[in-house]
Design a protein around this motif. Structure first.
Motif, short mmCIF file in Angstrom:
data_model
loop_
_atom_site.label_atom_id
_atom_site.label_comp_id
_atom_site.label_asym_id
_atom_site.label_seq_id
_atom_site.Cartn_x
_atom_site.Cartn_y
_atom_site.Cartn_z
N ASP A 85 0.83 -1.21 0.00
CA ASP A 85 0.00 0.00 0.00
C ASP A 85 0.87 1.26 0.00
O ASP A 85 0.55 2.23 -0.69
CB ASP A 85 -0.92 -0.01 1.23
N LYS A 86 1.95 1.25 0.75
CA LYS A 86 2.85 2.41 0.79
C LYS A 86 3.52 2.62 -0.56
O LYS A 86 3.68 3.77 -1.01
CB LYS A 86 3.92 2.21 1.88
N PHE A 87 3.92 1.55 -1.22
CA PHE A 87 4.52 1.68 -2.55
C PHE A 87 3.49 2.20 -3.55
O PHE A 87 3.80 3.03 -4.41
CB PHE A 87 5.08 0.34 -3.02
N GLU A 88 2.26 1.71 -3.45
CA GLU A 88 1.20 2.13 -4.37
C GLU A 88 0.91 3.62 -4.24
O GLU A 88 0.65 4.30 -5.24
CB GLU A 88 -0.06 1.32 -4.11
N HIS A 89 0.94 4.14 -3.02
CA HIS A 89 0.63 5.56 -2.79
C HIS A 89 1.88 6.42 -2.75
O HIS A 89 1.81 7.59 -2.35
CB HIS A 89 -0.15 5.71 -1.49
N HIS A 90 3.01 5.87 -3.15
CA HIS A 90 4.27 6.61 -3.24
C HIS A 90 4.65 7.25 -1.90
O HIS A 90 5.05 8.41 -1.83
CB HIS A 90 4.17 7.70 -4.32
N HIS A 91 4.54 6.46 -0.86
CA HIS A 91 4.93 6.92 0.46
C HIS A 91 6.25 6.30 0.92
O HIS A 91 6.53 6.24 2.11
CB HIS A 91 3.83 6.60 1.47
N VAL A 92 7.03 5.84 -0.06
CA VAL A 92 8.36 5.31 0.24
C VAL A 92 9.38 6.42 0.04
O VAL A 92 9.41 7.05 -1.02
CB VAL A 92 8.70 4.11 -0.68
N PRO A 93 10.18 6.73 1.05
CA PRO A 93 11.13 7.84 0.93
C PRO A 93 12.04 7.68 -0.28
O PRO A 93 12.49 6.58 -0.60
CB PRO A 93 11.93 7.75 2.24
N GLY A 94 12.28 8.79 -0.95
CA GLY A 94 13.14 8.75 -2.14
C GLY A 94 12.61 9.65 -3.23
O GLY A 94 11.73 10.50 -3.01
N ALA A 95 13.11 9.43 -4.43
CA ALA A 95 12.76 10.30 -5.55
C ALA A 95 11.29 10.21 -5.93
O ALA A 95 10.71 11.18 -6.47
CB ALA A 95 13.63 9.95 -6.76
N ASN A 96 10.63 9.09 -5.67
CA ASN A 96 9.23 8.90 -6.07
C ASN A 96 8.24 9.23 -4.95
O ASN A 96 7.05 8.97 -5.08
CB ASN A 96 9.00 7.46 -6.53
N PHE A 97 8.73 9.79 -3.86
CA PHE A 97 7.84 10.12 -2.73
C PHE A 97 6.90 11.26 -3.13
O PHE A 97 7.32 12.26 -3.70
CB PHE A 97 8.66 10.53 -1.51
N ILE A 98 5.61 11.08 -2.84
CA ILE A 98 4.59 12.08 -3.18
C ILE A 98 3.77 12.41 -1.94
O ILE A 98 3.30 11.50 -1.24
CB ILE A 98 3.66 11.57 -4.30
N SER A 99 3.59 13.70 -1.68
CA SER A 99 2.76 14.14 -0.57
C SER A 99 2.29 15.57 -0.85
O SER A 99 3.06 16.40 -1.34
CB SER A 99 3.53 14.10 0.75
N ASP A 100 1.02 15.84 -0.55
CA ASP A 100 0.47 17.18 -0.72
C ASP A 100 0.68 18.03 0.53
O ASP A 100 0.27 19.18 0.57
CB ASP A 100 -1.03 17.10 -1.02
N SER A 101 1.28 17.45 1.54
CA SER A 101 1.48 18.15 2.81
C SER A 101 2.59 19.19 2.69
O SER A 101 3.56 18.99 1.95
CB SER A 101 1.83 17.14 3.90
#
Length: 232
Positions: free
Chosen positions: A132-148
């Motif tokens: 689930d974390k990989f799917e929502h791009h919540h893995v730290p690194g270049a692909n991390f995504i957050s609107d916060s």
């Protein structure tokens, strides 16, 4: 006579218990040495995880809003189920130790296998959470995504999340491998009321791993998740 230095055979000669090592005088002394060794090992594990817990608490004080925001992205349900699973596995492990202490071979095998199954269920749920974390791009690194607005600090949270839960899962895997070996030894009738230290030491290790999760669950899943900026 249980835990004696030796038994007497039909000719009155001393016969040592086959599992009594030559550098111990009694089975009890051998058991106490094994227990002390395991507790010393667990102490090093406490120091190891303690450093991670300290780092987590320190960063949480520095970036409270970011950690609260990141914590809200973690579903409580899988963590809650895994908590119940591990508590149940501690029970089955304790029952397995008790069965070994009372020379109940089949019961020992049964409880150890059930502990293994519960451990595998825990790991399966953890794999689901990681996916689930990989799917929502919540893995730290270049692909991390957050609107916060605290996206950079949230990566610190997830770095600690994956490190702490990953190391815990690794300890679980090691424990399951050991349990397979101990269960096979129990199936072969290797344990009895006089010698069952391997089962007890495995039980201590398994309970330690369970206790670590009891601390991880509230820290990562519960504390601060209801915080709202500007709220009380």
């Amino acid at each position: 006579m249980s835990n004696a230095v030796a038994h007497a055979d039909a000719h009155g000669q001393a016969v040592h218990h086959p599992k009594l090592q030559h550098h111990f005088e009694t089975m009890q002394q051998q058991k106490e040495a094994s227990t002390l060794g395991m507790w010393l090992f667990l102490l090093t594990e406490v120091l190891f995880f303690g450093g991670l817990f300290f780092a987590y608490l320190l960063y949480r004080m520095w970036y409270f809003e970011a950690f609260a925001e990141a914590s809200r992205t973690i579903s409580i349900t899988p963590g809650l189920i895994n908590t119940a699973v591990l508590i149940a596995s501690s029970l089955t492990m304790a029952l397995g130790v008790r069965a070994a202490q009372t020379s109940q071979r089949s019961a020992t095998v049964k409880w150890l296998i059930l502990t293994i199954v519960l451990g595998l269920v825990f790991l399966g749920i953890k794999v689901y959470e990681y996916a689930d974390k990989f799917e929502h791009h919540h893995v730290p690194g270049a692909n991390f995504i957050s609107d916060s607005p605290w996206a950079a600090q949230e990566q610190i949270f997830f770095s600690l999340y994956f490190t702490m839960t990953g190391l815990h899962a690794l300890h679980m895997i090691v424990g399951i491998v050991i349990l397979f070996i101990i269960a096979w030894m129990a199936h072969q009738g290797r344990f009895d009321s006089e010698w069952h230290s391997p089962v007890e030491m495995t039980g201590l290790y398994w309970h330690f791993v369970d206790i670590v999760w009891i601390f991880l669950f509230p820290l990562l899943y519960l504390i601060g998740r209801h915080f709202t900026p500007g709220g009380h």
